[in-house]
Design a protein around this motif. Structure first.
Motif, PDB file in Angstrom:
ATOM      1  N   LYS A  89       0.831  -1.213   0.000  1.00 20.58           N
ATOM      2  CA  LYS A  89       0.000   0.000   0.000  1.00 20.58           C
ATOM      3  C   LYS A  89       0.862   1.258   0.000  1.00 20.58           C
ATOM      4  O   LYS A  89       0.574   2.215  -0.734  1.00 20.58           O
ATOM      5  N   ASP A 108       0.604   3.636  -3.137  1.00 23.40           N
ATOM      6  CA  ASP A 108      -0.034   4.924  -2.864  1.00 23.40           C
ATOM      7  C   ASP A 108       0.896   6.081  -3.228  1.00 23.40           C
ATOM      8  O   ASP A 108       0.470   7.065  -3.851  1.00 23.40           O
ATOM      9  N   GLU A 161      -4.713  -5.212  -7.641  1.00 23.46           N
ATOM     10  CA  GLU A 161      -4.333  -3.810  -7.801  1.00 23.46           C
ATOM     11  C   GLU A 161      -4.880  -3.245  -9.110  1.00 23.46           C
ATOM     12  O   GLU A 161      -5.258  -2.070  -9.179  1.00 23.46           O
TER      13      GLU A 161
END
Length: 513
Positions: free
Chosen positions: A448, A452, A474
């Protein structure tokens, strides 16, 4: 997975080049990285016509296939989970070579690469052909990249697909994946190094795909992004989910008359990207490579090589290093002098920080990083997470700076090994754990953070290695809705039974939904 036909019935259905022998299957169940899979069978076609017939049969009978060529992929697309493995290893021969003025050499029967190279070189000498850059080589899809360059080298030509796995990676696999490699900054991806790809859709229909032309990408846009396949390219760049490439016409490029390179220490990646901008301003399209290597990556190579490690630099205390390679086809210019003057004057590097060395020695450092990372991972015993990200070149330096800071703040005990294709904004990232802090314990959170931050900088979670099954979730979560919709529509048109690579891009779940 293959549930419609039992494993025992596969040879009778798929023909004499199909086997279900567990000893034969084992080799194809072990991916480059990750856990072994489980195949229900293996089929190794000997001709393109067999591929077409096989696909039609599998589509009609509900048999699912995963494609295996060089088995160098890193996103688990070639790892079976009950499917039959389709191997293109026997489709590994050159077919023809054509000069721009229409002279054509057709290769004979199956032979070793060296024999084909000798035959082509003899023909070339016989017709007295001058050096040319616009020649076209047609090869079967399973031919390895190194075998192609062995063929072309006596003609002073090359297919400029440079990566550490080129001895095994296949031409068809590279084109299907739009692989980038170390010199994509100059030549584009394998999609652009092709002219046409020939093959068959998931249900056995013949497909001809024209390759896109290469042009430099503006620095505020993504240059490489395999999380956004282009269905309009057909079999090119769509990672084997729409069809199978069986042969391709590829561009032959003249080997540069001069190449010069240097290893350059830099204080941080924003500074590195300023050097990239200055190099492009001076050398233009003759910047053949612009790679970056983080200090931890360089240290791993030093540890791996020991006394055999060869570096042009006396000190290795910089946070990052660049491998800048420039080329020229002009024999009369002093390319080495131009590069030195650029580094000494434009970049203001002192002489002891200009790392001149034979090109082969510098490339060995760059292409030894993954091997060195593998060795350290085994020694630490905490596993590894590997990523292949990219951002626009304009923000690439800042992206790496922020990402490194966030990972260090959250997981100071994890080691980040960073290297890759800075010239097109591509980063290979290895996060190594230890026995006390295994990466598996924090895998979800680490993924993540990386994705991100990458997304915040306008980047992609998959630059050139594809999506496969590894990043299917994803793709669903992060790919734009219109990208997912276009791929699903193309899958339904080209592979209506979902025969090929059914789990890649999580297409099985998306189609079911």
């Amino acid at each position: 997975m293959t549930a419609a036909v039992s494993s025992a019935a596969l040879p009778a259905l798929l023909g004499p080049h199909c086997t279900v022998d567990p000893d034969r299957l084992r080799r194809y169940e072990i991916p480059e990285r990750g856990e072994p899979g489980k195949a229900s069978g293996l089929v190794v076609p000997q001709t393109e016509a067999e591929v077409a017939s096989l696909l039609a049969t599998c589509s009609k009978n509900g048999v699912k296939l995963v494609i295996s060529a060089g088995r160098t992929g890193l996103v688990e697309a070639q790892r079976p989970d009950g499917e039959v493995v389709l191997s293109l290893e026997k489709l590994d021969q050159p077919l023809s070579f054509a000069t721009p003025d229409g002279e054509v050499f057709r290769f004979g029967e199956r032979a070793a690469p060296a024999a084909h190279a000798d035959a082509l070189a003899a023909w070339w000498r016989g017709i007295g052909a001058p050096p040319c850059e616009d020649a076209v080589l047609e090869v079967q899809a399973g031919m390895a990249v190194d075998a192609v360059n062995l063929l072309l080298a006596p003609l002073n030509l090359m297919w400029p697909m440079e990566m550490g796995s080129s001895s095994a990676a296949s031409v068809g696999g590279c084109i299907a994946n739009a692989s980038a490699g170390a010199n994509a900054v100059c030549y584009g991806t394998a999609a652009h190094l092709a002219i046409q790809a020939f093959g068959y859709s998931g249900d056995g229909r013949e497909v001809l795909s024209d390759a896109p032309a290469w042009k430099a990408v503006p620095e505020d846009l993504l240059a490489i992004n395999s999380a956004q396949p282009r269905p309009e390219w057909g079999l090119i760049g769509t990672q084997g989910v729409l069809g199978v490439i069986t042969r391709a016409k590829i561009r032959a490029y003249a080997i540069p008359g001069q190449r010069e390179a240097a290893l350059i220490p830099v204080s941080d990646m924003p500074a590195a990207m300023r050097i990239h901008a200055a190099a492009r301003a001076l050398f233009g399209d003759d910047v053949e490579e612009f790679e970056f290597i983080g200090k931890p990556a360089l240290e791993l190579v030093r540890d791996l090589k020991g006394d055999a490690f060869r570096s042009p630099l006396a000190r290795h205390d910089a946070p990052y290093y660049l491998l800048l390679q420039v080329k020229s086809h002009k024999a009369h210019i002093d390319l080495a002098g131009m590069l030195y003057e650029f580094l000494a004057d434009a970049v203001s590097l002192p002489e002891d920080q200009i790392g001149y060395a034979p090109l082969k020695a510098l490339k060995e450092i760059r292409h030894s990083i993954t091997e060195a990372s593998n060795a350290r991972m085994r020694a630490l015993g905490g596993g590894r997470l590997s990523f292949d990200t990219a951002t626009p070149v304009a923000v690439f330096g800042d992206y790496l700076k922020v990402l490194e800071a966030e990972l260090k703040a959250e997981y100071p005990d994890m080691a980040l090994i960073a290297f890759g294709h800075a010239g097109v904004g591509g980063a290979h990232l290895h996060i190594l754990g230890s026995k006390d802090a295994p990466v598996a314990r924090h895998a979800k959170a680490l993924v993540k953070i990386v994705f991100d931050v990458t997304q915040d900088f306008g980047g992609t979670f998959s630059a050139e290695h594809g999506v496969g099954t590894k990043w299917g979730d994803e793709f669903i979560a992060r790919a734009p809705a219109e990208v997912r919709a276009a791929l699903i529509a193309a899958k339904r048109r080209h592979d209506p039974a979902g025969t090929l690579s059914p789990r890649s891009f999580a297409l099985d779940r998306q189609l079911a939904g």
